[in-house]
Design a protein around this motif. Structure first.
Motif, mmCIF file in Angstrom:
data_model
loop_
_atom_site.group_PDB
_atom_site.id
_atom_site.type_symbol
_atom_site.label_atom_id
_atom_site.label_comp_id
_atom_site.label_asym_id
_atom_site.label_seq_id
_atom_site.Cartn_x
_atom_site.Cartn_y
_atom_site.Cartn_z
ATOM 1 N N SER A 1 0.837 -1.193 0.000
ATOM 2 C CA SER A 1 0.000 0.000 0.000
ATOM 3 C C SER A 1 0.873 1.245 0.000
ATOM 4 O O SER A 1 2.008 1.230 0.501
ATOM 5 C CB SER A 1 -0.927 0.028 1.221
ATOM 6 N N ALA A 2 0.331 2.326 -0.556
ATOM 7 C CA ALA A 2 1.059 3.590 -0.594
ATOM 8 C C ALA A 2 1.240 4.159 0.808
ATOM 9 O O ALA A 2 2.289 4.723 1.127
ATOM 10 C CB ALA A 2 0.325 4.597 -1.484
ATOM 11 N N SER A 3 0.222 4.004 1.655
ATOM 12 C CA SER A 3 0.320 4.559 3.008
ATOM 13 C C SER A 3 1.426 3.869 3.793
ATOM 14 O O SER A 3 2.176 4.520 4.538
ATOM 15 C CB SER A 3 -1.015 4.432 3.746
ATOM 16 N N ALA A 4 1.579 2.546 3.630
ATOM 17 C CA ALA A 4 2.651 1.831 4.334
ATOM 18 C C ALA A 4 4.012 2.306 3.851
ATOM 19 O O ALA A 4 4.939 2.499 4.652
ATOM 20 C CB ALA A 4 2.506 0.327 4.120
ATOM 21 N N ALA A 5 4.147 2.510 2.536
ATOM 22 C CA ALA A 5 5.422 2.977 1.993
ATOM 23 C C ALA A 5 5.769 4.356 2.544
ATOM 24 O O ALA A 5 6.918 4.613 2.924
ATOM 25 C CB ALA A 5 5.356 3.020 0.469
ATOM 26 N N MET A 6 4.796 5.240 2.610
ATOM 27 C CA MET A 6 5.070 6.602 3.085
ATOM 28 C C MET A 6 5.325 6.645 4.592
ATOM 29 O O MET A 6 6.160 7.419 5.061
ATOM 30 C CB MET A 6 3.925 7.530 2.687
ATOM 31 N N GLN A 7 4.622 5.806 5.344
ATOM 32 C CA GLN A 7 4.909 5.734 6.782
ATOM 33 C C GLN A 7 6.322 5.224 7.012
ATOM 34 O O GLN A 7 7.043 5.720 7.892
ATOM 35 C CB GLN A 7 3.891 4.823 7.479
ATOM 36 N N ALA A 8 6.735 4.221 6.224
ATOM 37 C CA ALA A 8 8.099 3.698 6.347
ATOM 38 C C ALA A 8 9.119 4.771 5.985
ATOM 39 O O ALA A 8 10.139 4.928 6.663
ATOM 40 C CB ALA A 8 8.280 2.474 5.456
ATOM 41 N N ALA A 9 8.853 5.510 4.915
ATOM 42 C CA ALA A 9 9.776 6.567 4.498
ATOM 43 C C ALA A 9 9.924 7.630 5.576
ATOM 44 O O ALA A 9 11.041 8.096 5.864
ATOM 45 C CB ALA A 9 9.283 7.198 3.196
ATOM 46 N N LYS A 10 8.826 8.030 6.194
ATOM 47 C CA LYS A 10 8.883 9.019 7.266
ATOM 48 C C LYS A 10 9.692 8.494 8.451
ATOM 49 O O LYS A 10 10.511 9.218 9.033
ATOM 50 C CB LYS A 10 7.459 9.383 7.708
ATOM 51 N N GLY B 1 -7.577 11.789 1.227
ATOM 52 C CA GLY B 1 -7.441 12.878 2.186
ATOM 53 C C GLY B 1 -7.023 12.432 3.569
ATOM 54 O O GLY B 1 -7.367 13.084 4.565
ATOM 55 N N GLN B 2 -6.288 11.322 3.678
ATOM 56 C CA GLN B 2 -5.852 10.841 4.998
ATOM 57 C C GLN B 2 -5.087 11.931 5.740
ATOM 58 O O GLN B 2 -4.172 12.542 5.200
ATOM 59 C CB GLN B 2 -4.955 9.613 4.853
ATOM 60 N N ALA B 3 -5.465 12.134 6.987
ATOM 61 C CA ALA B 3 -4.847 13.202 7.786
ATOM 62 C C ALA B 3 -3.441 12.851 8.245
ATOM 63 O O ALA B 3 -2.735 13.718 8.767
ATOM 64 C CB ALA B 3 -5.728 13.503 9.000
ATOM 65 N N ASP B 4 -3.021 11.605 8.042
ATOM 66 C CA ASP B 4 -1.690 11.189 8.504
ATOM 67 C C ASP B 4 -0.563 11.774 7.652
ATOM 68 O O ASP B 4 0.602 11.702 8.048
ATOM 69 C CB ASP B 4 -1.570 9.653 8.470
ATOM 70 N N PHE B 5 -0.897 12.326 6.494
ATOM 71 C CA PHE B 5 0.138 12.773 5.566
ATOM 72 C C PHE B 5 -0.101 14.231 5.151
ATOM 73 O O PHE B 5 -1.238 14.643 4.929
ATOM 74 C CB PHE B 5 0.162 11.884 4.325
ATOM 75 N N THR B 6 1.004 14.960 5.044
ATOM 76 C CA THR B 6 0.957 16.350 4.584
ATOM 77 C C THR B 6 1.877 16.490 3.385
ATOM 78 O O THR B 6 3.047 16.080 3.440
ATOM 79 C CB THR B 6 1.407 17.317 5.692
ATOM 80 N N PHE B 7 1.372 17.078 2.301
ATOM 81 C CA PHE B 7 2.138 17.241 1.073
ATOM 82 C C PHE B 7 2.240 18.725 0.718
ATOM 83 O O PHE B 7 1.324 19.511 1.008
ATOM 84 C CB PHE B 7 1.465 16.513 -0.097
ATOM 85 N N ASP B 8 3.335 19.089 0.087
ATOM 86 C CA ASP B 8 3.450 20.443 -0.451
ATOM 87 C C ASP B 8 4.394 20.427 -1.647
ATOM 88 O O ASP B 8 4.869 19.380 -2.069
ATOM 89 C CB ASP B 8 3.901 21.455 0.612
ATOM 90 N N ASP B 9 4.651 21.611 -2.190
ATOM 91 C CA ASP B 9 5.572 21.793 -3.312
ATOM 92 C C ASP B 9 5.254 20.851 -4.469
ATOM 93 O O ASP B 9 6.119 20.136 -4.973
ATOM 94 C CB ASP B 9 7.018 21.601 -2.855
ATOM 95 N N ALA C 1 0.550 9.414 -8.538
ATOM 96 C CA ALA C 1 -0.189 8.171 -8.324
ATOM 97 C C ALA C 1 -0.141 7.752 -6.858
ATOM 98 O O ALA C 1 -1.151 7.310 -6.287
ATOM 99 C CB ALA C 1 0.383 7.069 -9.209
ATOM 100 N N THR C 2 1.019 7.886 -6.231
ATOM 101 C CA THR C 2 1.147 7.546 -4.816
ATOM 102 C C THR C 2 0.317 8.490 -3.959
ATOM 103 O O THR C 2 -0.384 8.060 -3.033
ATOM 104 C CB THR C 2 2.623 7.598 -4.389
ATOM 105 N N ARG C 3 0.385 9.768 -4.275
ATOM 106 C CA ARG C 3 -0.399 10.772 -3.534
ATOM 107 C C ARG C 3 -1.902 10.481 -3.644
ATOM 108 O O ARG C 3 -2.638 10.580 -2.654
ATOM 109 C CB ARG C 3 -0.073 12.163 -4.092
ATOM 110 N N ALA C 4 -2.361 10.091 -4.826
ATOM 111 C CA ALA C 4 -3.788 9.852 -5.034
ATOM 112 C C ALA C 4 -4.297 8.647 -4.264
ATOM 113 O O ALA C 4 -5.482 8.585 -3.897
ATOM 114 C CB ALA C 4 -4.067 9.669 -6.526
#
Length: 327
Positions: free
Chosen positions: A223-232, A297-305, A290-293
């Motif tokens: 899942s994208a959320s698992a990948a981003m949580q791991a990256a953080k 709107g999960q509140a666990d992640f914040t994106f910019d730029d 694609a990963t962002r989509a």
């Protein structure tokens, strides 16, 4: 067999002088800036702008004139490391320069070379650079990421049951320079520990570490959320490290359907993830549109730029985001 003895030792003094030069330069103290330079005709300065190559008196004159200007510059997050051996030494710094009047911040790196003249350390060379991602500055990805993406094609990649994989690349910034400064044996231990940290975080977030090559890693997640949580988590672990050298990472994530199109599409997903990582600046996580989509709107992640850019080997422009990771 002879044993090499490293002549260089850590020098807090040269690190402090490098910081002092940055502060006096930013504070427009022309006298202090020029007095820190060597009196030798060999003194040189290489800047990040076209034409910024000065030698001898031109160095001292240009800085004396420039520091008398009215532009205010504020150095932030200045970190410095120095080494010395006899009458010779060098230091490097990383920092952000803030120009309040323009409301702009620019990342910089400096390398200083020193000589000991009449028992006083003087600067004989400065090289100033603005660390832009290779993809932005010169249109190519980090060779570490290129090699890692190519090597990944030779391995079986475990994707899970969904057919959708989020592919994550990590890469140590300035690894070649750090390896040269620390020596092969110490650098090998540092990289081994770093990869172990990444492996643990990938496993903790139900991912699969596919391959590590040098100082880079490739992992997949269901899942994208698992990948981003791991990256953080990986970024936070690395930023919290207390040992030297202090490592800085770039991480990229892309998500795609890797089942229906078999090997060819798998290669595209992996290659795009590598390109996204190459577009990241030091201490950044970049994710594809694609990963962002995927996470809505999960509140666990914040994106910019959000940035549209061309990625090597891929057609058209691609929207990528920066994922905030600081807690």
């Amino acid at each position: 067999m002879s044993t090499f003895s490293d002549p260089f030792t850590l020098s807090p003094e040269l690190a402090a002088i490098a910081k002092r030069w940055i502060n006096t330069y930013s504070g427009r103290n022309s006298l202090a800036v020029t007095q820190l330079f060597s009196t030798s005709d060999a003194v040189t300065y290489i800047g990040s702008d076209e034409g910024e190559l000065f030698v001898g008196d031109a160095v001292r004159d240009s800085f004396a004139a420039f520091t008398n200007g009215q532009v205010k510059l504020v150095p932030e997050n200045v970190e410095a490391t120095g080494y010395e051996a006899g009458n010779f030494g060098w230091a490097y710094t990383t920092l952000t320069i803030f120009a309040p009047e323009a409301d702009m911040r620019v990342n910089f790196r400096n390398t200083f070379i020193f000589s000991l003249e009449d028992a006083v350390w003087r600067i004989v060379h400065i090289h100033n650079s603005n660390p832009k991602p290779n993809m932005e500055a010169m249109g190519y990805a980090s060779p570490h990421l290129e090699k890692l993406a190519a090597a990944a094609g030779k391995d079986e990649i475990i994707l899970g049951n969904t057919g959708i994989a989020s592919v994550m690349f990590t890469d140590i910034v300035d690894s070649t320079a750090l390896a040269a400064a620390t020596g092969d044996a110490k650098w090998s231990r540092i990289v081994t520990g770093h990869v172990a940290t990444i492996t643990a975080q990938v496993a903790a977030h139900s991912g699969n570490l596919v391959k590590s090559l040098g100082d880079g890693t490739l992992s997949t997640f269901g899942s994208a959320s698992a990948a981003m949580q791991a990256a953080k988590a990986i970024m936070q672990d690395t930023a919290g490290g207390q040992t030297e050298p202090h490592l800085r990472l770039r991480i990229g994530i892309h998500t795609g359907d890797v089942v229906e199109a078999q090997g060819d599409f798998l290669g595209t997903v992996v290659n795009k993830a590598a390109r996204v990582a190459a577009a990241a600046s030091p201490d950044e996580i970049r994710v594809s549109d694609a990963t962002r989509a995927m996470i809505g709107g999960q509140a666990d992640f914040t994106f910019d730029d959000a940035t549209n850019m061309r990625l090597k080997g891929l057609e058209g422009e691609h929207l990528i985001y920066r994922l905030e990771w600081a807690s």
